[in-house]
Each structure stands twice: as C-alpha cells, then as structure tokens.
Design a protein around this motif. Structure first.
Motif, mmCIF file in Angstrom:
data_model
loop_
_atom_site.group_PDB
_atom_site.id
_atom_site.type_symbol
_atom_site.label_atom_id
_atom_site.label_comp_id
_atom_site.label_asym_id
_atom_site.label_seq_id
_atom_site.Cartn_x
_atom_site.Cartn_y
_atom_site.Cartn_z
ATOM 1 N N PHE A 33 -47.781 0.654 18.010
ATOM 2 C CA PHE A 33 -47.659 1.074 16.618
ATOM 3 C C PHE A 33 -47.191 2.532 16.668
ATOM 4 O O PHE A 33 -47.954 3.454 16.442
ATOM 5 C CB PHE A 33 -49.033 0.949 15.957
ATOM 6 N N SER A 34 -45.903 2.734 17.002
ATOM 7 C CA SER A 34 -45.440 4.088 17.325
ATOM 8 C C SER A 34 -44.694 4.734 16.167
ATOM 9 O O SER A 34 -45.148 4.657 15.028
ATOM 10 C CB SER A 34 -44.575 4.053 18.586
ATOM 11 N N ASP A 35 -43.552 5.349 16.412
ATOM 12 C CA ASP A 35 -42.888 6.197 15.415
ATOM 13 C C ASP A 35 -42.708 5.526 14.060
ATOM 14 O O ASP A 35 -42.921 6.147 13.025
ATOM 15 C CB ASP A 35 -41.520 6.650 15.933
ATOM 16 N N LYS A 36 -42.294 4.277 14.074
ATOM 17 C CA LYS A 36 -42.068 3.568 12.819
ATOM 18 C C LYS A 36 -43.123 2.495 12.574
ATOM 19 O O LYS A 36 -42.860 1.469 11.953
ATOM 20 C CB LYS A 36 -40.662 2.972 12.804
ATOM 21 N N GLY A 37 -44.314 2.746 13.065
ATOM 22 C CA GLY A 37 -45.471 1.949 12.731
ATOM 23 C C GLY A 37 -45.289 0.448 12.862
ATOM 24 O O GLY A 37 -44.935 -0.072 13.923
ATOM 25 N N LEU A 38 -45.542 -0.257 11.775
ATOM 26 C CA LEU A 38 -45.522 -1.715 11.792
ATOM 27 C C LEU A 38 -44.142 -2.254 12.132
ATOM 28 O O LEU A 38 -44.029 -3.306 12.769
ATOM 29 C CB LEU A 38 -45.988 -2.269 10.443
ATOM 30 N N LEU A 39 -43.094 -1.551 11.745
ATOM 31 C CA LEU A 39 -41.740 -2.013 12.064
ATOM 32 C C LEU A 39 -41.524 -2.012 13.573
ATOM 33 O O LEU A 39 -41.023 -2.991 14.135
ATOM 34 C CB LEU A 39 -40.694 -1.138 11.373
ATOM 35 N N ASN A 40 -41.897 -0.928 14.248
ATOM 36 C CA ASN A 40 -41.796 -0.881 15.715
ATOM 37 C C ASN A 40 -42.599 -2.005 16.352
ATOM 38 O O ASN A 40 -42.138 -2.662 17.289
ATOM 39 C CB ASN A 40 -42.309 0.450 16.258
ATOM 40 N N ALA A 41 -43.818 -2.200 15.858
ATOM 41 C CA ALA A 41 -44.686 -3.221 16.420
ATOM 42 C C ALA A 41 -44.074 -4.610 16.276
ATOM 43 O O ALA A 41 -44.064 -5.399 17.232
ATOM 44 C CB ALA A 41 -46.054 -3.177 15.737
ATOM 45 N N ALA A 42 -43.546 -4.902 15.093
ATOM 46 C CA ALA A 42 -42.934 -6.214 14.864
ATOM 47 C C ALA A 42 -41.693 -6.406 15.730
ATOM 48 O O ALA A 42 -41.463 -7.490 16.281
ATOM 49 C CB ALA A 42 -42.592 -6.383 13.387
ATOM 50 N N GLU A 43 -40.886 -5.358 15.856
ATOM 51 C CA GLU A 43 -39.685 -5.447 16.695
ATOM 52 C C GLU A 43 -40.048 -5.741 18.141
ATOM 53 O O GLU A 43 -39.407 -6.568 18.809
ATOM 54 C CB GLU A 43 -38.883 -4.150 16.610
ATOM 55 N N GLU A 44 -41.076 -5.053 18.643
ATOM 56 C CA GLU A 44 -41.492 -5.272 20.033
ATOM 57 C C GLU A 44 -42.023 -6.690 20.212
ATOM 58 O O GLU A 44 -41.707 -7.370 21.194
ATOM 59 C CB GLU A 44 -42.561 -4.254 20.434
ATOM 60 N N ALA A 45 -42.831 -7.150 19.263
ATOM 61 C CA ALA A 45 -43.375 -8.507 19.351
ATOM 62 C C ALA A 45 -42.261 -9.550 19.357
ATOM 63 O O ALA A 45 -42.292 -10.501 20.148
ATOM 64 C CB ALA A 45 -44.330 -8.752 18.181
ATOM 65 N N VAL A 46 -41.263 -9.372 18.495
ATOM 66 C CA VAL A 46 -40.133 -10.301 18.440
ATOM 67 C C VAL A 46 -39.387 -10.311 19.772
ATOM 68 O O VAL A 46 -38.962 -11.365 20.257
ATOM 69 C CB VAL A 46 -39.176 -9.929 17.284
ATOM 70 N N SER A 47 -39.248 -9.145 20.404
ATOM 71 C CA SER A 47 -38.515 -9.061 21.672
ATOM 72 C C SER A 47 -39.177 -9.871 22.778
ATOM 73 O O SER A 47 -38.514 -10.284 23.734
ATOM 74 C CB SER A 47 -38.365 -7.596 22.109
ATOM 75 N N TYR A 48 -40.490 -10.105 22.670
ATOM 76 C CA TYR A 48 -41.208 -10.890 23.667
ATOM 77 C C TYR A 48 -41.254 -12.386 23.314
ATOM 78 O O TYR A 48 -41.761 -13.182 24.107
ATOM 79 C CB TYR A 48 -42.648 -10.399 23.811
#
Length: 375
Positions: free
Chosen positions: A10-25
């Motif tokens: 949950f980094s610089d762009k919070g939930l957006l970063n988290a969702a992007e990372e989850a989708v990448s996996y």
C-alpha cells in the motif's frame, strides 16, 4: 474456484498500487496494511487513491480483500501506555478499514510479556471490549490470527482463541484468521489430519468464525513454535497439504492470502513467488504461464531425476540437516530452494532465464509430477 492472493504493498498511490500489484500476480484477492506495519505514521486514508483502486479491483473481480493490523499493536501488554496506544491505534485502523469497505482486519492477539497466559487472555479481551465499544459505527470484524506459540504470544491454541472470544461482550464482531504455518508450528497436524484439525477447531471455536486463511509453508517441523514462513512446497508442510487446504469444502469460500518470503541471492534481487504459487494453488498453470514454461519444468525434472533428487525428500532432508547439525548449518546454511537453484545454475540449465524466472519454475517442480500431468 478458491480466492487466492498475496500480501501487497500500500505504497505511494495506496489502494491503486496494491490492486495493480495484486493483478500482476494473477490474484483473486489480496491483503494490505494501510501504512507501515512497524509504526503509527499514517497518511489520510481519503488521499490513498481509493476510487481508482476500487475501479481496477472491479475490472478484475477483486471483490473481497483483507486488511492486516500493524504488528506494534499489543493488547496483551500490562504497560498502560502500550495498552492504551494499542486500543487507540487499532480503533483508527478499524475506521480506515471501514472507509475502504473491507470487512475483516486481521490482528495478532497480543503477548503477555512479563505476566502469564491467563493474564494475557484477560487483558486482550479487555482491550477488544474497549476497542469495539469505540467503533460501533463501523462494519468491520476483528479476525484474531492463530499464532505459532513464539515467546509469550497468545493465540497459539484454538482454546486460547476461544477463551478470548468468550470474554468479549460483542464477540459477534470477532472472527478468525487461520495461518497454516502458525497452526503447524503450534503442533496441529494439518499434513496428515486436516479434517481432524478442522473438527477440533469447529468444536472449540466454530468453523462459522473462520474469515481468512493465510497460506504459508513452514521452515520448521510441526510443534516447533517458531513462526518462520517458507515458499509453498519448500517447507515442512509441502504443496500437497497446502493444496488440500485450498480445496477443502469448508474453506474454499474464504479469501486465502500468501505471506511467503521473497527469495533470491541478494536483497536487491529477491522476488516473491506469488505468481507461480497462485497459479499452482488455483490450478491455472498452463493458462498463466503457457506450454514453454511447463516444458522448462519438465527439463528441470529430467535433470533432477538423473541426479536422484526427489522433491519432498530433498526438502525435508535439507531442513533436517539444518535443524540437527549446527556445524553443517554454519558451514552451509543454504535452504532447499537456494540449493536447488545453485544446481541448475551450475549445470547451466535454462541459462537465458533470470533468477526469478528459474525460481518460479522450481516452485512448480516442488509441487511434484502430478501437478504437471494436470496442468
């Protein structure tokens, strides 16, 4: 189809970063901390790209996620300032979780430090009563995590979880997070008797209280009380036992979260195996990686077969060596996946692949030949 994901940032762009990372996996769920788990510094939740994150989650059907409370919360502490900080900070985290629209926040129950278990259980229950009384306007449940029994932590048995719940007035707001590594390290035999363990849990706490599963292999044998996570298939629990958990009819509906360690030769090259682990456990290897990936795993298997290396034998013998022979551990403390990677590297098998790519294929090889037949 099980919902499997990982802990994400949950980094610089919070939930957006988290969702992007989850989708990448290739995740179908995920877990976040709403800030650093080791401190109380928090950015306003309203600024954490919540709408953008939810839009991406909707696009990829990520409709149930989990929040984890910070590690620094200790409701079991006898020190008033530590206890009061824990209550206030957990209330704040619950409000942030509620703002996200997330139903469950996972909590390590707490540790009794210089007191005893009876004191710790009562203190944690008092803390939960105080916390819940102050957040009646939220829709968040507190998921008490099963613990490994390290140090003076509470929650190392189903009975301790039940005793806490029995002392909490609004215990309809309490659920449970079942951590596979912790339960194994606490002494429960999820490898050979998963049904028996779940029956025990049902009689003691109630299967209806289960809300989250943490999927972690273990670097230690059953009952070690250590809490050291291993990548799926590379620990004492093994892929087959973890796959049984994922497929169990009593658990399939729950969000299942990987907290397996990142691996690699150096800190700067370490990467998580989440993508391969999720594909493995969700039965989507071919769809995620394709035929060439699986051909590479076959080549790895051919090499190891020639060298008379069997996946489970190799893993367990390596951990036994590291556990029982201090001199050998000091001379060569490499863990099973490190040793397997080094064999492939020395043999120059698949030399065009990066360390991460080779470790992904090793992760799949560790699951055994039956997985390849079904891919």
């Amino acid at each position: 189809m099980p919902k499997i994901g990982s802990h994400v940032s949950f980094s610089d762009k919070g939930l957006l970063n988290a969702a992007e990372e989850a989708v990448s996996y290739g995740s179908s769920t995920f877990m976040i901390y709403t800030g650093a788990p080791q401190n109380t510094r928090r950015k306003p939740i309203e600024t954490q790209f919540i709408e953008e994150g939810k839009a991406l989650m909707d696009k990829h059907a990520l409709n149930e996620i989990v929040v984890h409370a910070p590690y620094i919360i200790n409701l079991g502490s006898y020190k008033e300032d530590t206890f009061e900080l824990a209550v206030r900070f957990l209330q704040e985290e619950i409000r942030r979780t509620d703002y996200l629209g997330v139903r469950n926040i996972v909590l390590h129950p707490g540790a009794y430090t210089d007191k005893d278990a009876e004191y710790g259980i009562a203190r944690i229950a008092d803390g939960l009563n105080e916390v819940l009384a102050g957040v009646k306007d939220t829709n968040v449940n507190i998921a008490l995590e099963t613990m490994a029994g390290k140090g003076t932590e509470i929650g190392r048995s189903f009975d301790e979880i039940a005793m806490i719940m029995d002392k909490v007035e609004d215990n309809g707001r309490l659920t449970v997070c079942f951590d596979t590594c912790h339960v194994h390290d606490a002494g429960y035999d999820i490898i050979n008797d998963l049904d028996g363990v779940l029956d025990h849990f049902d009689r003691t706490v109630g299967l209806d209280k289960l809300a989250v599963i943490h999927l972690n292999d273990s670097k230690n044998p059953r009952g070690a009380s250590k809490d050291r996570h291993a990548p799926v298939g590379s620990g004492w629990i093994g892929f087959d036992a973890m796959n049984n958990i994922v497929r169990h009819e009593s658990l399939q509906h729950l969000p299942m979260i990987l907290e397996t360690p990142w691996i690699g030769k150096e800190d700067k090259t370490q990467r998580p195996m989440y993508e391969a682990e999720i594909a493995l456990l969700s039965g989507n290897l071919n769809g995620r990686f394709g035929g060439e990936f699986l051909d590479h795993v076959e080549r790895i298997d051919h090499l190891f077969t020639k060298k008379d290396i069997h996946h489970r034998d190799f893993v367990l013998k390596t951990w036994e060596l590291l556990k029982n022979d201090a001199k050998a551990k000091k001379a060569d403390g490499r863990e099973p996946m490190e040793r397997l990677y080094d064999i492939l590297f020395e043999e120059r098998l698949l030399p065009d692949l990066s360390e991460e790519q080779l470790n992904q294929r090793l992760t799949v090889w560790l699951a055994g030949k039956e997985v390849l037949k079904q891919a």
